[in-house]
Enzyme design. Structure first.
Site, PDB file in Angstrom:
ATOM      1  N   LYS A 168      37.343  14.994   1.802  1.00 44.09           N
ATOM      2  CA  LYS A 168      38.326  15.987   1.352  1.00 44.09           C
ATOM      3  C   LYS A 168      39.687  15.782   1.997  1.00 44.09           C
ATOM      4  O   LYS A 168      40.715  16.122   1.419  1.00 44.09           O
ATOM      5  CB  LYS A 168      37.803  17.403   1.585  1.00 44.09           C
TER       6      LYS A 168
ATOM      7  N   ARG B  49      21.133   9.293  -2.367  1.00 47.08           N
ATOM      8  CA  ARG B  49      20.834   9.536  -0.958  1.00 47.08           C
ATOM      9  C   ARG B  49      19.326   9.607  -0.791  1.00 47.08           C
ATOM     10  O   ARG B  49      18.599   9.978  -1.706  1.00 47.08           O
ATOM     11  CB  ARG B  49      21.427  10.882  -0.510  1.00 47.08           C
TER      12      ARG B  49
ATOM     13  N   HIS C 196      48.001  39.056 -12.187  1.00 49.58           N
ATOM     14  CA  HIS C 196      48.784  38.143 -13.017  1.00 49.58           C
ATOM     15  C   HIS C 196      50.010  37.677 -12.244  1.00 49.58           C
ATOM     16  O   HIS C 196      50.630  38.488 -11.547  1.00 49.58           O
ATOM     17  CB  HIS C 196      49.210  38.863 -14.290  1.00 49.58           C
TER      18      HIS C 196
HETATM   19  P1  FAD Z   1      23.185  15.835   7.944  1.00 52.69           P
HETATM   20  O1  FAD Z   1      24.536  16.388   7.808  1.00 52.69           O
HETATM   21  O2  FAD Z   1      22.901  14.490   7.382  1.00 52.69           O
HETATM   22  O3  FAD Z   1      22.842  15.865   9.500  1.00 52.69           O
HETATM   23  C1  FAD Z   1      21.656  15.330   9.989  1.00 52.69           C
HETATM   24  C2  FAD Z   1      21.864  14.934  11.432  1.00 52.69           C
HETATM   25  O4  FAD Z   1      20.617  14.589  12.004  1.00 52.69           O
HETATM   26  C3  FAD Z   1      22.749  13.692  11.595  1.00 52.69           C
HETATM   27  O5  FAD Z   1      23.805  13.986  12.469  1.00 52.69           O
HETATM   28  C4  FAD Z   1      21.818  12.629  12.206  1.00 52.69           C
HETATM   29  O6  FAD Z   1      22.484  11.803  13.136  1.00 52.69           O
HETATM   30  C5  FAD Z   1      20.787  13.500  12.896  1.00 52.69           C
HETATM   31  N1  FAD Z   1      19.463  12.875  13.077  1.00 52.69           N
HETATM   32  C6  FAD Z   1      18.721  12.228  12.140  1.00 52.69           C
HETATM   33  N2  FAD Z   1      17.525  11.868  12.662  1.00 52.69           N
HETATM   34  C7  FAD Z   1      17.520  12.306  13.941  1.00 52.69           C
HETATM   35  C8  FAD Z   1      16.572  12.257  14.992  1.00 52.69           C
HETATM   36  N3  FAD Z   1      15.348  11.737  14.818  1.00 52.69           N
HETATM   37  N4  FAD Z   1      16.911  12.777  16.184  1.00 52.69           N
HETATM   38  C9  FAD Z   1      18.139  13.350  16.388  1.00 52.69           C
HETATM   39  N5  FAD Z   1      19.064  13.427  15.430  1.00 52.69           N
HETATM   40  C10 FAD Z   1      18.759  12.939  14.214  1.00 52.69           C
HETATM   41  N6  FAD Z   1      28.199  18.365   0.446  1.00 52.69           N
HETATM   42  C11 FAD Z   1      28.918  19.442   0.096  1.00 52.69           C
HETATM   43  O7  FAD Z   1      28.388  20.565   0.094  1.00 52.69           O
HETATM   44  N7  FAD Z   1      30.238  19.324  -0.260  1.00 52.69           N
HETATM   45  C12 FAD Z   1      30.875  18.126  -0.280  1.00 52.69           C
HETATM   46  O8  FAD Z   1      32.059  18.062  -0.607  1.00 52.69           O
HETATM   47  C13 FAD Z   1      30.136  16.969   0.095  1.00 52.69           C
HETATM   48  N8  FAD Z   1      30.715  15.743   0.098  1.00 52.69           N
HETATM   49  C14 FAD Z   1      29.985  14.663   0.512  1.00 52.69           C
HETATM   50  C15 FAD Z   1      30.590  13.405   0.502  1.00 52.69           C
HETATM   51  C16 FAD Z   1      29.881  12.291   0.910  1.00 52.69           C
HETATM   52  C17 FAD Z   1      30.550  10.945   0.916  1.00 52.69           C
HETATM   53  C18 FAD Z   1      28.525  12.434   1.343  1.00 52.69           C
HETATM   54  C19 FAD Z   1      27.735  11.242   1.819  1.00 52.69           C
HETATM   55  C20 FAD Z   1      27.909  13.676   1.328  1.00 52.69           C
HETATM   56  C21 FAD Z   1      28.624  14.799   0.907  1.00 52.69           C
HETATM   57  N9  FAD Z   1      28.045  16.059   0.865  1.00 52.69           N
HETATM   58  C22 FAD Z   1      28.772  17.137   0.471  1.00 52.69           C
HETATM   59  C23 FAD Z   1      26.638  16.257   1.248  1.00 52.69           C
HETATM   60  C24 FAD Z   1      26.545  16.829   2.679  1.00 52.69           C
HETATM   61  O9  FAD Z   1      27.186  15.942   3.562  1.00 52.69           O
HETATM   62  C25 FAD Z   1      25.095  17.017   3.050  1.00 52.69           C
HETATM   63  O10 FAD Z   1      24.464  17.830   2.086  1.00 52.69           O
HETATM   64  C26 FAD Z   1      24.968  17.698   4.410  1.00 52.69           C
HETATM   65  O11 FAD Z   1      25.589  16.941   5.417  1.00 52.69           O
HETATM   66  C27 FAD Z   1      23.484  17.885   4.765  1.00 52.69           C
HETATM   67  O12 FAD Z   1      23.390  18.542   5.979  1.00 52.69           O
HETATM   68  P2  FAD Z   1      22.119  18.345   6.911  1.00 52.69           P
HETATM   69  O13 FAD Z   1      22.384  19.176   8.124  1.00 52.69           O
HETATM   70  O14 FAD Z   1      20.900  18.578   6.142  1.00 52.69           O
HETATM   71  O15 FAD Z   1      22.102  16.801   7.305  1.00 52.69           O
END
Ligand code: FAD
Length: 461
Positions: free
Chosen positions: A49, A269, A440
């Site tokens: 963004k 993904r 408006h």
């Molecule tokens: P993540 O954010 O992936 O976090 C998981 C964390 O766990 C990571 O930091 C990783 O290092 C850690 N981890 C993994 N395994 C282990 C382990 N065994 N031990 C310790 N740590 C570990 N979503 C939106 O809503 N709006 C958007 O505009 C948007 N744009 C995006 C653009 C891109 C290019 C991408 C790739 C994704 C985008 N997304 C967007 C999706 C969004 O990033 C994800 O849905 C969100 O980050 C998921 O959150 P999460 O906490 O589930 O996982």
């Protein structure tokens, strides 16, 4: 001391679960192997963004003469762009760290591995190993870019969504494999930056989840901006000579060959399940992710999975919501679990957003429905802004008038969708919504006119 909750993964789902546990009086510990903020902050939502904003400014500059302003010339300073992007990330990451501290959430940097239902082993980044005892475990390890069975796709010179964010030149041409949200957001950013962008999508349509009416119009606009989109094409091979990449694929007419200075792989993904020990623990999962019930609990009581790793909806706000819900339940708030509608936004030009069902979903579910559309071109504020592209489409139940779906394509669609979200969440009827007054001139009037048009009550259509 035994914790109430150990969270593995410090992205939006994980840190939300850890903080809410602490806010409710529990003890929580968060394990993160890389950077706090996860994919969202470090390589997803936020950096894209920041770059989208750059693209937006470039788009305005290209059309600046329409506003009666002459600009003598401009150029792109990539170092400055990168610096701004990294500053935004640092600022937000520091904010998360402060919130964790304020709420007394313990943070360990290392890899979390489940030993048994009450023990998590942490291999700290300094090599030390610690075993943490806990009453509950929340898996929030997110997702990573999917690997594709394309010959030559493991060439390190090919970009993925993470490496492209750190670009140090604007490619003359960029070939993007994958016409989903990530692929199309990068396509729009680099198109505005000056790359010749081509997108190849395996499925018959790009942005599959978006209403067909919006996509038809979006494709026309993207073509006008110079983005080449090829659907129903299967890429088989990527080769590189000293000058450029040669990408070979096939469509219904046979072999197709593309040439491009750079290539981005942006096709899906995959849940991050590695090194968690979930197979040995007997936690059920499939290729979409860890299987959970309506409380986000796995088949092992006391072990939960939230965010991208459960594959329910790969969106940051959905993950945060799930993390909060799990913490609430663990800490004893047994209020009825509500599954609110999840809005989704796509940052292309113009923005696209949606909530509730599309017309196709209404058809497939056999719902008797009625629809309406209202164009941004009929709105005073949109014309004043020079943002007349786009429309809002409404899907409502034709038997009881309930608003079932709102689809927006137009300026600030990502902000406008939330009024639609409340309407869908609260099951408002079009006739009720028609009695709300919209200031408006605002873009919100497009939504109110679109809803009034469902029952032919708009005086502007
Ligand atoms: P993540 O954010 O992936 O976090 C998981 C964390 O766990 C990571 O930091 C990783 O290092 C850690 N981890 C993994 N395994 C282990 C382990 N065994 N031990 C310790 N740590 C570990 N979503 C939106 O809503 N709006 C958007 O505009 C948007 N744009 C995006 C653009 C891109 C290019 C991408 C790739 C994704 C985008 N997304 C967007 C999706 C969004 O990033 C994800 O849905 C969100 O980050 C998921 O959150 P999460 O906490 O589930 O996982």
């Amino acid at each position: 001391m035994e914790k109430d909750v150990v969270v593995i993964g410090g992205g939006p789902a994980g840190y939300a679960a850890a903080i809410r546990t602490a806010q409710m009086g529990g003890t929580s510990l968060l394990i993160e192997k890389n950077n706090l903020g996860g994919t969202c902050l470090n390589e997803g939502c936020i950096p894209t963004k920041v770059l989208y904003r750059n693209a937006e400014i470039l788009k305005t500059l290209k059309n600046i003469e329409n506003f009666g302003i002459h600009v003598d010339g401009y150029s792109i300073d990539i170092e400055k762009i990168q610096e701004r992007k990294n500053n935004v990330i640092d600022k937000l990451r520091n904010g998360i760290l402060q919130l964790l501290k304020k709420n007394k959430v313990e943070v360990l940097y290392g890899i979390g591995k489940i030993q048994d239902k009450n023990t998590v082993e942490v291999i700290l980044n300094n090599g030390e190993i610690r075993n943490i005892r806990t009453k509950n475990i929340v898996i929030a390890t997110g997702s990573t870019s999917a690997r594709l069975p394309i010959e030559g796709s493991n060439n390190p010179q090919i970009f993925n969504n993470k490496t492209l964010l750190d670009f140090n030149k604007v490619s003359k041409s960029l070939f993007i494999i994958g016409g989903g949200v990530i692929g199309m957001e990068f396509a729009n950013i680099f198109n505005e930056m000056g790359s010749e962008v081509t997108v190849a999508e395996f499925m018959p349509a790009i942005l599959q989840q978006v209403d067909e009416d919006l996509i038809k119009r979006y494709k026309i606009l993207a073509k006008k901006r110079g983005i080449h989109i090829h659907t129903s094409v299967k890429i088989n091979k990527i080769e590189k000579d000293e000058k450029e990449f040669i990408i070979t694929g096939e469509n219904k007419d046979g072999e197709v060959i593309f040439k491009s200075e750079d290539v981005l792989l942006a096709a899906g993904r995959t849940p991050n399940l590695r090194r968690l020990n979930i197979e040995e623990m007997g936690i059920n999962f499939d290729k979409k992710g860890i299987k959970v019930d309506e409380r986000y609990m796995t088949n092992i009581p006391g072990i939960y999975a939230v965010g991208d790793v459960n594959g329910i909806s790969m969106l940051a706000h959905s993950g945060s919501y799930q993390g909060i819900q799990v913490a609430e339940r663990i800490m004893g708030n047994e209020d009825t679990l509500i599954l609110p509608p999840i809005p989704s936004c796509i940052f292309v030009f113009p923005e696209i957003s949606s909530v509730g069902i599309t017309e196709k979903e209404a058809k497939d579910k056999g719902i008797k429905y009625k629809t309406s559309k209202f164009m941004f071109g009929g709105n005073g504020k949109a014309l004043a802004m020079g943002e007349e592209e786009g429309l809002i489409k409404i899907i409502a139940d034709s038997e009881d008038d309930t608003i079932l779906g709102v689809q927006i394509m137009g300026a600030h669609a990502s902000d406008l969708i939330h009024e639609g979200m409340i309407a869908v969440y609260k099951k408002m009827k079009c006739s009720e919504f028609s009695h709300t007054i919209h200031a408006h001139p605002t873009l919100s009037e497009v939504l109110s006119e679109a809803i009034m048009t469902v029952n032919k009550e708009s005086i502007y259509s």
